[in-house]
Design an enzyme around this catalytic site. Sequence first.
Site, mmCIF file in Angstrom:
data_model
loop_
_atom_site.group_PDB
_atom_site.id
_atom_site.type_symbol
_atom_site.label_atom_id
_atom_site.label_comp_id
_atom_site.label_asym_id
_atom_site.label_seq_id
_atom_site.Cartn_x
_atom_site.Cartn_y
_atom_site.Cartn_z
ATOM 1 N N LYS A 48 37.750 63.742 44.417
ATOM 2 C CA LYS A 48 37.307 63.688 45.808
ATOM 3 C C LYS A 48 35.794 63.478 45.858
ATOM 4 O O LYS A 48 35.050 64.030 45.048
ATOM 5 C CB LYS A 48 37.657 64.993 46.541
ATOM 6 C CG LYS A 48 39.133 65.188 46.792
ATOM 7 C CD LYS A 48 39.651 64.432 47.995
ATOM 8 C CE LYS A 48 39.341 65.140 49.280
ATOM 9 N NZ LYS A 48 40.032 64.514 50.428
ATOM 10 N N GLU A 85 34.673 69.493 48.674
ATOM 11 C CA GLU A 85 35.873 68.658 48.850
ATOM 12 C C GLU A 85 36.816 68.759 47.652
ATOM 13 O O GLU A 85 38.028 68.546 47.788
ATOM 14 C CB GLU A 85 35.479 67.196 49.092
ATOM 15 C CG GLU A 85 34.756 66.945 50.401
ATOM 16 C CD GLU A 85 35.655 67.138 51.611
ATOM 17 O OE1 GLU A 85 36.836 66.764 51.552
ATOM 18 O OE2 GLU A 85 35.175 67.677 52.623
#
Length: 310
Positions: free
Chosen positions: A285, A291
């Site tokens: 990510k 994230e």
Amino acid sequence: MTIGVCYGVVANNLPPANEVVQLYRSKGLTGMRIYFADAKALSALRGSGIGLILDVGGTDVLASLAANASNAANWVRDNVRPYYPAVNIKYIAAGNEVLGGDTQNIVPAIRNLNAALAGAGLGAIKVSTSIRFDAVTNTFPPSNGVFAQAYMTDVARLLASTGAPLLANVYPYFAYKDNPRDIQLNYATFRPGTTVRDQNNGLTYTCLFDAMVDALVAALERAGAPGVRVVVSESGWPSASGFAATADNARAYNQGLIDHVGGGTPKRPGALETYIFAMFNENFKTGQLTEKHFGLFNPDKSPAYPIQFR
């Protein structure tokens, strides 16, 4: 079904799809979201009974589906007909957090997909789009919520006409991260101690999640679509690598979410269908480091922190 989990695959170390479906079933999870028509995941889901949100994919796919009816018919032929009803496809998401000029493709893509599904005898599958929470503005108090841009009124009224829900990604984490001065951590993570009253209607809120969802409900009402249901298509909290991103906060938030959504919100009591983001920590990510750390599970299928689904 109240709680599902999003199955993202932006990683190079995840278990094969059939093992992922087995993990869902072993945990009693009856809902999944995938972000494109992933043939491996779709095949693994056959006969599982797991209810699915199937995203069409990126903005290029959305533009193609909006451009003409035959593209939508071909997409349904290739990605829905081979699997349904052995795979319980509940909703198709025509776009995820679509921004800018691409928003003009949402309504025509939904219309073309609805026509394609009807033509294939698959009209029971509902088509929607998944919005970022900032599609709503004036969110405090919740009853002031209104869509920030005109295209959302068209989307809302189309969904009202088809009986489809609005899919919304609702993250108290980002609201808290952006404004920790005015938002209490306990209020953002389903911990007790803070109550907020909406002076317009007298409803009281003990968690930020409810207030955010009810701002969406208010926006739907203002758009002339009061009957449209909200499905929370993503919600979660990161467990590492950023502000307030700890395993303790992530566990408190996600366990609180699981325990809470069966009762709905002050404005709309009753079960609120919700999908936690995400099943796994995803090492490819991009963006903020957090994230990579939204997963309930590590890639080896061990829990990222203790969580009870039932």
